[in-house]
Design an enzyme around this catalytic site. Sequence first.
Site, PDB file in Angstrom:
ATOM      1  N   SER A  65      60.730 121.975   5.706  1.00 52.57           N
ATOM      2  CA  SER A  65      59.274 121.818   5.551  1.00 52.57           C
ATOM      3  C   SER A  65      58.451 122.774   6.419  1.00 52.57           C
ATOM      4  O   SER A  65      57.249 122.932   6.173  1.00 52.57           O
ATOM      5  CB  SER A  65      58.868 120.381   5.879  1.00 52.57           C
ATOM      6  N   LYS A  68      56.610 125.354   4.577  1.00 55.29           N
ATOM      7  CA  LYS A  68      55.385 125.031   3.827  1.00 55.29           C
ATOM      8  C   LYS A  68      54.154 125.692   4.448  1.00 55.29           C
ATOM      9  O   LYS A  68      53.208 126.046   3.751  1.00 55.29           O
ATOM     10  CB  LYS A  68      55.191 123.506   3.777  1.00 55.29           C
ATOM     11  N   TYR A 193      61.641 127.248  -4.572  1.00 55.70           N
ATOM     12  CA  TYR A 193      61.334 126.290  -3.496  1.00 55.70           C
ATOM     13  C   TYR A 193      62.560 126.020  -2.617  1.00 55.70           C
ATOM     14  O   TYR A 193      62.453 125.969  -1.386  1.00 55.70           O
ATOM     15  CB  TYR A 193      60.810 124.984  -4.107  1.00 55.70           C
ATOM     16  N   TYR A 245      54.287 114.920   9.118  1.00 49.38           N
ATOM     17  CA  TYR A 245      54.304 113.914   8.046  1.00 49.38           C
ATOM     18  C   TYR A 245      53.430 112.720   8.432  1.00 49.38           C
ATOM     19  O   TYR A 245      52.384 112.897   9.060  1.00 49.38           O
ATOM     20  CB  TYR A 245      55.738 113.437   7.740  1.00 49.38           C
ATOM     21  N   VAL A 263      63.169 118.803   8.006  1.00 56.30           N
ATOM     22  CA  VAL A 263      64.282 117.858   8.096  1.00 56.30           C
ATOM     23  C   VAL A 263      65.589 118.472   8.609  1.00 56.30           C
ATOM     24  O   VAL A 263      66.562 117.754   8.804  1.00 56.30           O
ATOM     25  CB  VAL A 263      64.581 117.119   6.760  1.00 56.30           C
TER      26      VAL A 263
END
Length: 309
Positions: A65, A68, A193, A245, A263
Site C-alpha cells: 500500500s 498508493k 496494480y 488505514y 501489509v
Amino acid sequence: MLVYKKEELVRFVEEAKPYARDGKVADYIPALGKANPNELSIAIYMPDGQVIDAGDVTVKVTLQSISKIIALALVLIDCGEEKVFRKVGMEPTGDPFHSIAKLEDMQPAKPLNPMINAGALAVTHMIRGGSVEERLVRLLAFVRRLAGNESISYSKEVAQSEFATAFLNRSLCYFLKQHGIIDEDVEELMDLYTKQCAIEMTCIDLAHIGLVLALDGRDPQSGEPLMPPDVARICKTFMVTCGMYNASGEFAIKIGIPAKSGVSGGILAAVSKRCGIGIFGPALDGKGNSLTGMKLLELLSKTYSLSIF
Ligand SMILES: NC(=O)CC[C@H](N)C(=O)O
C-alpha cells in the site's frame, strides 16, 4: 537539524522488537507469508545526505500500500487534481483497506480516498501509457527518481502471488467498472496494480522517498523538483488522514508524523523539512500496520518531538 545517533537508534530497535510477538505477517498474499516477523530495520535520511540506520538495511521490502502514495503523485502530475478527484474522494473511511461496504452506500460509487484499495485501483487505472508495460515503465522510472536509485524493480514472485489470489480486489474492480469509475480490462488493471504493489526496495530507498516528500517534492541532492509542491502537500495530507488505514486517528494522536504503511510491514514517513524515514518490520497488527514499526516511530516521535500537531 536533528541529531540521530546510531547507538540510540539501535537501542530503539531493540526496544521495539519484542512487540512482534503480538503480530503476524500478512499471508493472504501467500508470498508475503514467508517474511520473518522478527525482522526490524530502519533508515533515516537527512537533507544533508547523512543516513542513520539500524537493523539489516539490505533486506528489501515490497511497497504494497505504500505504492498508493507514489501512484497518486504520478497521476496528479499526469492528469491534474480535477480529473483525479472526479474519480476518487478525499475522506477517510474508518473501514479496513479492502472493504467494499462504503462503495455500496455512495452514489455514485466513487471510492472515498486513494489509500483504500478501491481508491488505489481507480488511481492506478489513471496512470498514463499505451499498455500495462508502458505504464509500469513510467511508474518505475518515477519511483527510481524519488528513491534516487536506478536499480529498483518489482518482485515477480510477490506480483504473481497476489495476481493469482486477489479475488477481493477483482471484485472491487468490477464494482468500479459497473459504476463507470474505471473502463479498462480488469485483468490488465490487476496486472499493473499487483506489479505496482510488488515494487521492492530497501528501507534506505524508502527513507529517501520520505525525504523528497519532507522537502515538498525536491530532490535532496540536486534540489530539482521531482513533483510540484502541491502534489507533495496532497500526498502528505492523505498520509495523515488515511495513511495508516483505519488506525490513522490513533496514529496521529500517538505519533503525529505523515506516514504510509503497507501489509509487507513497510512504513514510509516524512518529517517536514527535517528527514525521511523508512522502516521494515513485517509483524502486523489486526489492521495491517507494522507493530514494531509503529512502536519505533512512537519512540522517535516522543524523543525528538516530531509530531506536527
Ligand atoms: N494494505 C496493503 O498493503 C494492501 C496492498 C495489497 N497489495 C492489496 O491490495 O491487498
